[in-house]
Design an enzyme around this catalytic site. Structure first.
Site, PDB file in Angstrom:
ATOM      1  N   LYS A   1      33.669 104.794  11.498  1.00 47.51           N
ATOM      2  CA  LYS A   1      33.564 103.707  10.523  1.00 47.51           C
ATOM      3  C   LYS A   1      33.339 104.289   9.133  1.00 47.51           C
ATOM      4  O   LYS A   1      32.303 104.895   8.859  1.00 47.51           O
ATOM      5  CB  LYS A   1      32.384 102.798  10.858  1.00 47.51           C
ATOM      6  CG  LYS A   1      32.380 101.565   9.969  1.00 47.51           C
ATOM      7  CD  LYS A   1      31.067 100.806  10.003  1.00 47.51           C
ATOM      8  CE  LYS A   1      30.076 101.287   8.985  1.00 47.51           C
ATOM      9  NZ  LYS A   1      30.496 101.137   7.582  1.00 47.51           N
TER      10      LYS A   1
ATOM     11  N   SER B   1      21.980 107.602   4.542  1.00 43.22           N
ATOM     12  CA  SER B   1      20.591 107.622   4.083  1.00 43.22           C
ATOM     13  C   SER B   1      19.624 107.875   5.245  1.00 43.22           C
ATOM     14  O   SER B   1      19.927 107.577   6.401  1.00 43.22           O
ATOM     15  CB  SER B   1      20.250 106.280   3.430  1.00 43.22           C
ATOM     16  OG  SER B   1      20.419 105.249   4.379  1.00 43.22           O
TER      17      SER B   1
ATOM     18  N   GLU C   1      22.944 113.630   9.349  1.00 42.49           N
ATOM     19  CA  GLU C   1      22.984 114.341   8.065  1.00 42.49           C
ATOM     20  C   GLU C   1      22.518 113.345   7.023  1.00 42.49           C
ATOM     21  O   GLU C   1      23.234 112.390   6.703  1.00 42.49           O
ATOM     22  CB  GLU C   1      24.423 114.787   7.742  1.00 42.49           C
ATOM     23  CG  GLU C   1      25.052 115.712   8.759  1.00 42.49           C
ATOM     24  CD  GLU C   1      24.386 117.066   8.826  1.00 42.49           C
ATOM     25  OE1 GLU C   1      23.682 117.452   7.878  1.00 42.49           O
ATOM     26  OE2 GLU C   1      24.550 117.733   9.864  1.00 42.49           O
TER      27      GLU C   1
ATOM     28  N   CYS D   1      24.271 114.429  -1.618  1.00 40.10           N
ATOM     29  CA  CYS D   1      23.057 114.575  -0.814  1.00 40.10           C
ATOM     30  C   CYS D   1      22.301 115.852  -1.147  1.00 40.10           C
ATOM     31  O   CYS D   1      21.085 115.890  -1.094  1.00 40.10           O
ATOM     32  CB  CYS D   1      23.399 114.540   0.669  1.00 40.10           C
ATOM     33  SG  CYS D   1      24.651 115.738   1.110  1.00 40.10           S
TER      34      CYS D   1
ATOM     35  N   GLU E   1      14.881 109.763  -3.457  1.00 34.08           N
ATOM     36  CA  GLU E   1      16.271 110.147  -3.707  1.00 34.08           C
ATOM     37  C   GLU E   1      16.913 109.057  -4.567  1.00 34.08           C
ATOM     38  O   GLU E   1      17.005 107.904  -4.146  1.00 34.08           O
ATOM     39  CB  GLU E   1      17.026 110.278  -2.381  1.00 34.08           C
ATOM     40  CG  GLU E   1      18.447 110.749  -2.589  1.00 34.08           C
ATOM     41  CD  GLU E   1      19.245 110.812  -1.298  1.00 34.08           C
ATOM     42  OE1 GLU E   1      19.152 109.885  -0.486  1.00 34.08           O
ATOM     43  OE2 GLU E   1      19.962 111.811  -1.113  1.00 34.08           O
TER      44      GLU E   1
HETATM   45  P1  NAD Z   1      23.877 104.374   3.862  1.00 32.95           P
HETATM   46  O1  NAD Z   1      22.948 104.965   4.838  1.00 32.95           O
HETATM   47  O2  NAD Z   1      23.509 103.118   3.201  1.00 32.95           O
HETATM   48  O3  NAD Z   1      25.301 104.113   4.525  1.00 32.95           O
HETATM   49  C1  NAD Z   1      25.969 105.102   5.245  1.00 32.95           C
HETATM   50  C2  NAD Z   1      26.794 104.452   6.324  1.00 32.95           C
HETATM   51  O4  NAD Z   1      25.909 103.772   7.207  1.00 32.95           O
HETATM   52  C3  NAD Z   1      27.795 103.422   5.813  1.00 32.95           C
HETATM   53  O5  NAD Z   1      28.982 103.544   6.553  1.00 32.95           O
HETATM   54  C4  NAD Z   1      27.098 102.113   6.117  1.00 32.95           C
HETATM   55  O6  NAD Z   1      27.993 101.043   6.343  1.00 32.95           O
HETATM   56  C5  NAD Z   1      26.359 102.450   7.394  1.00 32.95           C
HETATM   57  N1  NAD Z   1      25.208 101.574   7.629  1.00 32.95           N
HETATM   58  C6  NAD Z   1      24.452 100.938   6.710  1.00 32.95           C
HETATM   59  N2  NAD Z   1      23.522 100.159   7.330  1.00 32.95           N
HETATM   60  C7  NAD Z   1      23.703 100.332   8.662  1.00 32.95           C
HETATM   61  C8  NAD Z   1      23.074  99.785   9.806  1.00 32.95           C
HETATM   62  N3  NAD Z   1      22.078  98.908   9.708  1.00 32.95           N
HETATM   63  N4  NAD Z   1      23.513 100.185  11.022  1.00 32.95           N
HETATM   64  C9  NAD Z   1      24.533 101.059  11.142  1.00 32.95           C
HETATM   65  N5  NAD Z   1      25.183 101.578  10.095  1.00 32.95           N
HETATM   66  C10 NAD Z   1      24.774 101.229   8.856  1.00 32.95           C
HETATM   67  O7  NAD Z   1      24.158 105.549   2.831  1.00 32.95           O
HETATM   68  P2  NAD Z   1      25.114 105.530   1.591  1.00 32.95           P
HETATM   69  O8  NAD Z   1      24.418 104.787   0.508  1.00 32.95           O
HETATM   70  O9  NAD Z   1      26.490 105.136   1.977  1.00 32.95           O
HETATM   71  O10 NAD Z   1      25.199 107.097   1.264  1.00 32.95           O
HETATM   72  C11 NAD Z   1      24.237 107.727   0.546  1.00 32.95           C
HETATM   73  C12 NAD Z   1      23.295 108.481   1.453  1.00 32.95           C
HETATM   74  O11 NAD Z   1      24.002 109.401   2.271  1.00 32.95           O
HETATM   75  C13 NAD Z   1      22.323 109.303   0.665  1.00 32.95           C
HETATM   76  O12 NAD Z   1      21.044 109.192   1.204  1.00 32.95           O
HETATM   77  C14 NAD Z   1      22.851 110.718   0.839  1.00 32.95           C
HETATM   78  O13 NAD Z   1      21.889 111.709   0.648  1.00 32.95           O
HETATM   79  C15 NAD Z   1      23.405 110.678   2.216  1.00 32.95           C
HETATM   80  N6  NAD Z   1      24.398 111.740   2.449  1.00 32.95           N
HETATM   81  C16 NAD Z   1      24.046 112.810   3.224  1.00 32.95           C
HETATM   82  C17 NAD Z   1      24.947 113.851   3.436  1.00 32.95           C
HETATM   83  C18 NAD Z   1      24.568 115.043   4.288  1.00 32.95           C
HETATM   84  O14 NAD Z   1      25.464 115.723   4.761  1.00 32.95           O
HETATM   85  N7  NAD Z   1      23.306 115.295   4.520  1.00 32.95           N
HETATM   86  C19 NAD Z   1      26.216 113.794   2.873  1.00 32.95           C
HETATM   87  C20 NAD Z   1      26.547 112.695   2.099  1.00 32.95           C
HETATM   88  C21 NAD Z   1      25.612 111.664   1.904  1.00 32.95           C
END
Ligand code: NAD
Length: 497
Positions: free
Chosen positions: A190, A244, A266, A301, A397
């Site tokens: 997804k 996140s 991650e 990230c 963050e």
């Molecule tokens: P997010 O956690 O809000 O969303 C990430 C994904 O999770 C999206 O596809 C979203 O639709 C899905 N999601 C959201 N709520 C959910 C739920 N209740 N159940 C299941 N899936 C759900 O994060 P974001 O705002 O899209 O991305 C930013 C975050 O990602 C930051 O915290 C960043 O540090 C992290 N990130 C980490 C890495 C790494 O490799 N460590 C890489 C890129 C981004």
């Protein structure tokens, strides 16, 4: 010939955007016909509506993925066959690089130069690297007496569920798919709801490359619908999630509430960039400090947003950083001259602006940036001085261009400040003293420590987080493959002759 802004605008104007889910080898609508919309955050304009998958669609995709996993057309195919097809996919991604990069840029507000690098170079390399690995992984033979032969073999784990974020939409999708496919798994993935377009386009290329139907399923949708259904599905064997820390926690719960599927995480970070008092504030160091903080508008990230600088060097550092940051060019992400694009959305922009206000109200000094007086979701890169570790902008963050400079008086204080965080994804250390460098690397609990240069490593080196930045899973390197393999012992009783 170098491509211009006009060339990329022309590609954008002529793209035929695919907006459907890719399930069991076919593009389709959601069972209930639901739709979402994606907005270009740089202009605020609607790009298109697209299919919004829900639990019924996830179930359909998992059934297809399980069927093909069980029939073995991919999972038990020869590694040479998987390798050949992944090479073909790499070639198709390369050929479609411009279209993929433009889709990514309008969907996410990312600069076209970064998108070209990610879709055309890194993603292609990723498919090739894991294609090569497909026929180069080996099991082990344990030591036994002559009465047995004990084989330790690796097998694909089964159906993988993957959920990815919006900051590197195509690359994160490719990271998950390439290694899972090389391992022989099927996958249901997804993309983030803000950025589904490049992943859907990949579905077309997957089909053209000849990957059997059902092996890869791409389901655009919301986190709380499609994402949750993936987390809770009882026939998904492993979930790999990038996003996140808050949502990462939910995936652990989903696993506990369903079939105890493996969970690879991650997550977020608040990484330190440490300059010790023996370092020279060279142009290279400043360039690295600027990229560590502001690459991708700080929506990274492993962004190094706490820059912990030896007190005697702070004035020189700030003076040079301010000049470097003034050179960033914000603007049309499709212009190759642009070096910082927009934030992912106006909501996200407002959240980042709230953090900037909080930084000032909690006593940090805003040296430069922080303005957002443009149409679209742009924010000028901001630098705060005098940031203390108990301030909100040092602890949370922000995921935007907000850098906090933190003066320290000793190496011990630098370590204490650096490690006073729940995160552990990345750290950078600048020093000319090799003993200090090694000692710092050992005492920083994070997945990657970069010495005398900001880098996340490359495809060969594992990437992931300590503490609340991740789980034991790693992306990149041979370690990424381990997420999608399980270990079996085959113990054969033998009769010595
Ligand atoms: P997010 O956690 O809000 O969303 C990430 C994904 O999770 C999206 O596809 C979203 O639709 C899905 N999601 C959201 N709520 C959910 C739920 N209740 N159940 C299941 N899936 C759900 O994060 P974001 O705002 O899209 O991305 C930013 C975050 O990602 C930051 O915290 C960043 O540090 C992290 N990130 C980490 C890495 C790494 O490799 N460590 C890489 C890129 C981004």
């Amino acid at each position: 010939m170098e491509m211009t802004k006009a060339d990329f605008h022309k590609i954008r104007d002529n793209i035929k955007i695919n907006t459907q889910a890719f399930i069991d080898g076919k593009f389709c609508e959601a069972e209930d016909g639901a739709k979402l919309e994606t907005i270009n955050p740089a202009t605020g304009e609607l790009i298109t509506s697209f299919t919004h998958c829900g639990p019924a669609d996830v179930d359909r995709a998992v059934k297809a993925a399980r069927r093909v996993f069980n029939d073995g057309t991919w999972s038990r195919a020869s590694p040479e066959y998987r390798k050949e097809i992944l090479f073909k996919l790499a070639e198709l991604v390369e050929q479609n690089n411009h279209e993929l990069a433009v889709l990514e840029s309008i969907d996410a507000g990312k600069t076209i130069s970064d998108c070209l690098q990610e879709t055309g170079s890194e993603a292609v390399n990723y498919f090739r690297w894991y294609a090569e690995l497909a026929d180069k992984t080996f099991g082990k033979v344990a030591n036994t007496g002559e009465d047995a032969l004990a084989l330790i073999v690796k097998e694909p784990v089964g159906v993988v569920g993957a959920v990815v974020p919006w900051n590197f939409p195509f690359l994160m999708t490719v990271w998950k798919i390439a290694s899972a496919l090389a391992a022989g798994c099927s996958i249901v993935i997804k993309p983030a709801e803000q950025t589904p377009l490049s992943a859907i386009k990949l579905g077309e290329l997957i089909s053209e490359a000849g990957i059997p139907e059902g092996v890869v399923n791409i389901l655009p949708g919301l986190g709380e619908t499609a994402g949750q259904a993936i987390g809770l599905h009882n026939d998904i064997d492993v979930v790999t999630f990038t996003g996140s820390t808050e949502v990462g926690r939910m995936f652990m719960r989903y696993s506990g509430d369903s079939n105890l599927k493996g969970v690879g995480l991650e997550l977020g970070g608040k990484s330190p960039f440490i300059v010790l008092d023996d370092a020279d504030i060279t142009d290279n160091l400043i360039e690295d400090a600027a990229m560590a903080a502001f690459w991708n508008g700080g929506q990274n990230c492993s962004a190094n947003m706490r820059q912990i600088i030896a007190a005697p060097l702070v004035d020189e550092f700030l003076d040079k950083m301010t000049k470097r940051v003034a050179q960033f060019k914000l603007g049309d992400p499709l212009d190759p001259e642009t070096t910082i694009g927009s934030m992912i959305s106006s909501d996200h922009k407002n959240m980042v602006l709230d953090y900037i206000n909080k930084g000032s109200s909690e006593g940090a000094r805003l040296i430069t940036g922080g303005d957002s007086d443009r149409t679209g979701s742009f924010i000028e890169p901001a630098i705060f001085d005098g940031v203390k570790n108990d301030m909100t902008i040092a602890r949370e963050e922000i995921f935007g261009p907000v850098l906090g400079v933190m003066p320290v008086k000793s190496v011990e204080e630098a370590l204490t400040v650096a490690n006073d965080t729940v995160y552990g994804l990345h750290a950078t250390v600048f020093t000319r003293d090799i003993d200090r460098a090694i000692s710092m690397a050992r005492r920083l609990p994070c997945g990657t420590v970069a010495i005398n240069g900001f880098t996340e490593g490359d495809i060969k080196t594992p990437f992931g987080g300590y503490k609340q930045s991740g789980s034991l899973a790693r992306e990149n390197g041979t370690e990424a493959l381990d997420q999608y393999l399980q270990t079996k012992t085959i113990w054969i009783a033998t009769q010595p002759i």
